[in-house]
Design a protein around this motif. Structure first.
Motif: not given
Length: 195
Positions: A101-127
Motif C-alpha cells: 500500500d505505501i509503495f503504491k501511494g508513493n508511486a502515484y505521487n511520483n508519476g508512476i502508474l501502478p497497475i494491478e491485474l489478475d494473475k493470469t494476465s500478469v503471467d501472460q505478459l511476464m512470459q
C-alpha cells in the motif's frame, strides 16, 4: 497519459524497498540520481561491474518504461526513495498482481502508474516479455486499459478517480491542492468572521 513500450519482466515476488534501492544510497534529499542504483544488488557484481545476467543490463531493455513484477511489489519499509529510484530510471508504469500500500501511494505521487491485474494476465505478459524483448505493451490511462497485441490481451484496470486525475494532469496530491488555492481562499473569505 498513454505509454507504448517494451517491458522489463522481473518474475520475483515480494520485492521489497531495500531491493529496489538499498539503504546505503539514501543520503540525498532530492529525487534525482537514484535511478543508477535501482535494484543495485542484482544489477551490479561485487566488484561494481554491471551484472550481464540482470535484465536491466540487457541493451534491448534499456529504453523500456514498463516493469512487470511478481506479487507484492514494494513491500518492506515505507521509504519513498524506492519510488524515486523507479521514476528516475525512467519507468512510468508497473504491472503486478498486488502492490504494498505505501509503495503504491508513493508511486502515484511520483508519476508512476501502478497497475494491478489478475494473475493470469500478469503471467501472460511476464512470459511473453521474457520470451522476447521486442514485445510492446500499450497502456491507456484515460480508458484504463492495458493491451498487448502479441498475446491478444486487453484488460481494464481499476484506479481511484482522484489518482487518475492527478496522473492525467501530471501532478501529485500536494500540487493538486496548491492549484486549488484561489477556491480555498474564496471560501475562507466568505466564511471569515469579523473580529
Amino acid at each position: 497519459m498513454q505509454i507504448s513500450s517494451k517491458a522489463i519482466p522481473l518474475p520475483i515476488s515480494n520485492i521489497d524497498t531495500d531491493q529496489i534501492i538499498p539503504a546505503k544510497f539514501l543520503k540525498q534529499v532530492d529525487k534525482l540520481g537514484y535511478g543508477k542504483n535501482l535494484f543495485y544488488s542484482w544489477r551490479y557484481l561485487d566488484n561494481g561491474d554491471s551484472n550481464p545476467e540482470f535484465i536491466l543490463n540487457q541493451p534491448e531493455r534499456s529504453s523500456a518504461q514498463i516493469l512487470i513484477a511478481g506479487n507484492n511489489f514494494g513491500c518492506g519499509s515505507s521509504r519513498e526513495h524506492a519510488a524515486w529510484a523507479v521514476a528516475d530510471y525512467g519507468i512510468k508504469a508497473i504491472i503486478s498482481t498486488q502492490f504494498a500500500d505505501i509503495f503504491k501511494g508513493n508511486a502515484y505521487n511520483n508519476g508512476i502508474l501502478p497497475i494491478e491485474l489478475d494473475k493470469t494476465s500478469v503471467d501472460q505478459l511476464m512470459q511473453k516479455s521474457l520470451d522476447s524483448a521486442n514485445v510492446t505493451i500499450e497502456i491507456d490511462l484515460e480508458s484504463q486499459e492495458v493491451s498487448c497485441d502479441d498475446i491478444n490481451l486487453r484488460q481494464i484496470f481499476d484506479i481511484h478517480p482522484f489518482k487518475k486525475q492527478c496522473l492525467m494532469q501530471g501532478m501529485d496530491e500536494t500540487e493538486f491542492l496548491i492549484n486549488l488555492r484561489p477556491e480555498i481562499q474564496a471560501y475562507e473569505n466568505q466564511r471569515s468572521i469579523p473580529v
